[in-house]
Design a protein around this motif. Structure first.
Motif, PDB file in Angstrom:
ATOM      1  N   UNK A 137       2.966   3.095   1.713  1.00 48.24           N
ATOM      2  CA  UNK A 137       2.950   3.393  -0.133  1.00 48.24           C
ATOM      3  C   UNK A 137       3.535   1.854  -0.977  1.00 48.24           C
ATOM      4  N   UNK A 138       5.138   1.627  -0.332  1.00 47.28           N
ATOM      5  CA  UNK A 138       5.033   0.702  -1.451  1.00 47.28           C
ATOM      6  C   UNK A 138       4.228  -0.688  -0.098  1.00 47.28           C
ATOM      7  N   UNK A 139       3.429  -0.804   0.441  1.00 40.60           N
ATOM      8  CA  UNK A 139       3.158  -1.722   0.911  1.00 40.60           C
ATOM      9  C   UNK A 139       1.434  -1.661   0.191  1.00 40.60           C
ATOM     10  N   UNK A 140       1.028  -0.362  -0.112  1.00 40.95           N
ATOM     11  CA  UNK A 140      -0.221  -0.259  -0.999  1.00 40.95           C
ATOM     12  C   UNK A 140      -0.468  -0.680  -2.735  1.00 40.95           C
ATOM     13  N   UNK A 141       1.034  -0.385  -2.339  1.00 37.16           N
ATOM     14  CA  UNK A 141       1.055  -1.311  -4.761  1.00 37.16           C
ATOM     15  C   UNK A 141       1.774  -3.111  -4.413  1.00 37.16           C
ATOM     16  N   UNK A 142       2.544  -3.437  -2.991  1.00 40.05           N
ATOM     17  CA  UNK A 142       2.990  -4.835  -3.516  1.00 40.05           C
ATOM     18  C   UNK A 142       2.162  -5.138  -2.013  1.00 40.05           C
ATOM     19  N   UNK A 143       0.893  -5.165  -1.611  1.00 40.09           N
ATOM     20  CA  UNK A 143       0.605  -5.903   0.171  1.00 40.09           C
ATOM     21  C   UNK A 143       0.670  -6.949  -0.322  1.00 40.09           C
ATOM     22  N   UNK A 144       1.297  -7.769   1.155  1.00 39.06           N
ATOM     23  CA  UNK A 144       1.928  -8.642   1.363  1.00 39.06           C
ATOM     24  C   UNK A 144       0.339  -9.317   1.582  1.00 39.06           C
ATOM     25  N   UNK A 145      -1.062  -8.833   2.239  1.00 43.85           N
ATOM     26  CA  UNK A 145      -2.018  -9.407   1.977  1.00 43.85           C
ATOM     27  C   UNK A 145      -2.724  -9.984   0.992  1.00 43.85           C
ATOM     28  N   UNK A 146      -2.211  -9.821   0.057  1.00 41.60           N
ATOM     29  CA  UNK A 146      -3.027  -9.441  -1.135  1.00 41.60           C
ATOM     30  C   UNK A 146      -1.764  -9.996  -2.154  1.00 41.60           C
ATOM     31  N   UNK A 147      -1.132 -10.734  -2.120  1.00 47.35           N
ATOM     32  CA  UNK A 147      -0.265 -11.750  -2.746  1.00 47.35           C
ATOM     33  C   UNK A 147       0.514 -10.670  -3.417  1.00 47.35           C
ATOM     34  N   UNK A 148       0.770  -9.497  -3.548  1.00 51.20           N
ATOM     35  CA  UNK A 148       1.878  -7.867  -3.582  1.00 51.20           C
ATOM     36  C   UNK A 148       0.819  -7.956  -4.914  1.00 51.20           C
ATOM     37  N   UNK A 149      -0.402  -7.551  -5.541  1.00 51.26           N
ATOM     38  CA  UNK A 149      -0.814  -7.140  -6.549  1.00 51.26           C
ATOM     39  C   UNK A 149      -1.857  -6.064  -5.424  1.00 51.26           C
ATOM     40  N   UNK A 150      -1.750  -4.812  -5.970  1.00 51.62           N
ATOM     41  CA  UNK A 150      -1.945  -3.732  -5.330  1.00 51.62           C
ATOM     42  C   UNK A 150      -2.015  -2.740  -6.429  1.00 51.62           C
ATOM     43  N   UNK A 151      -2.674  -1.164  -6.153  1.00 53.86           N
ATOM     44  CA  UNK A 151      -3.252  -0.540  -6.434  1.00 53.86           C
ATOM     45  C   UNK A 151      -2.366   0.114  -7.147  1.00 53.86           C
ATOM     46  N   UNK A 152      -1.948   2.050  -7.688  1.00 55.74           N
ATOM     47  CA  UNK A 152      -1.042   2.126  -8.015  1.00 55.74           C
ATOM     48  C   UNK A 152      -0.926   3.716  -7.361  1.00 55.74           C
TER      49      UNK A 152
END
Length: 201
Positions: free
Chosen positions: A93-108
């Motif tokens: 869940x945290x990976x989706x919120x703050x994804x390492x592959x997308x500069x830690x900009x994720x969804x809700x």
């Protein structure tokens, strides 16, 4: 060590942003550049491409389910207990919120959280999904449906299984979901929230 590896793997799985990946495959604009700027299925739907939105929803839900399923299916033989599964649930869940592959900009995290709940228990996920569907159908606000479902999810878990480490993980996800929807809450109160299916401006 085994638990740590499962947790890291779960975070990396969660870091795959299907909204961005699917939009790129469909030749659509990056969902982080329009609408709510949230890389999730609801915002992808604002592009007008229902297939892309559906694939985003399925992908984000599947990764939550997959991480938990892997931990529950193979974790026991490596000494991963209930606390480890709880950590895996939270990590994806945290990976989706703050994804390492997308500069830690994720969804809700709505779809991913649902996937996690389905992975933990099918009835738990189904009860939460029904809560979301009822509110979404009645009011046409995805954010309101997510907020109501997130409030009920820990209640459903406690009712089914009592108090344990996984309940703590579900409660933490619910709290983070509410936090991530803070702007939506403000928009709802101000009457400015976009309804499901509204096109991007």
């Amino acid at each position: 060590m085994s638990t740590a590896l499962f947790v890291i793997a779960a975070y990396l799985i969660g870091s795959i942003s299907f909204a961005v990946v699917v939009s790129a495959l469909f030749g659509l604009a990056d969902p982080r550049t329009y609408g709510s700027k949230n890389p999730g299925a609801t915002n992808v739907l604002r592009s007008g491409n229902k297939a892309a939105a559906a694939l985003t929803l399925l992908g984000d839900g599947f990764k939550g389910w997959l991480a938990v399923w892997l931990a529950m299916r193979f974790g026991e033989q490596y000494g991963v207990g209930d606390t480890g599964i709880a950590l895996v649930s939270l990590a994806v869940f945290l990976g989706h919120l703050w994804p390492v592959f997308f500069r830690f900009v994720g969804g809700k995290g709505v779809a991913t959280a649902l996937g996690v709940l389905l992975g933990l228990n099918g009835w738990l996920g189904l009860a939460t999904l029904v809560s979301w569907l009822v509110i979404a159908y009645a009011f046409r606000y995805s954010s309101l449906a997510a907020l109501v479902a997130s409030i009920f999810a820990p209640f459903y878990y406690g009712l089914l299984f009592g108090v344990d480490a996984k309940l703590a993980a579900v409660a933490a996800m619910s709290a983070l979901l509410i936090y991530r929807h803070r702007q939506n809450i403000a928009n709802l109160l101000a009457g400015k929230e976009s309804r499901i299916g509204s096109k991007k401006k």
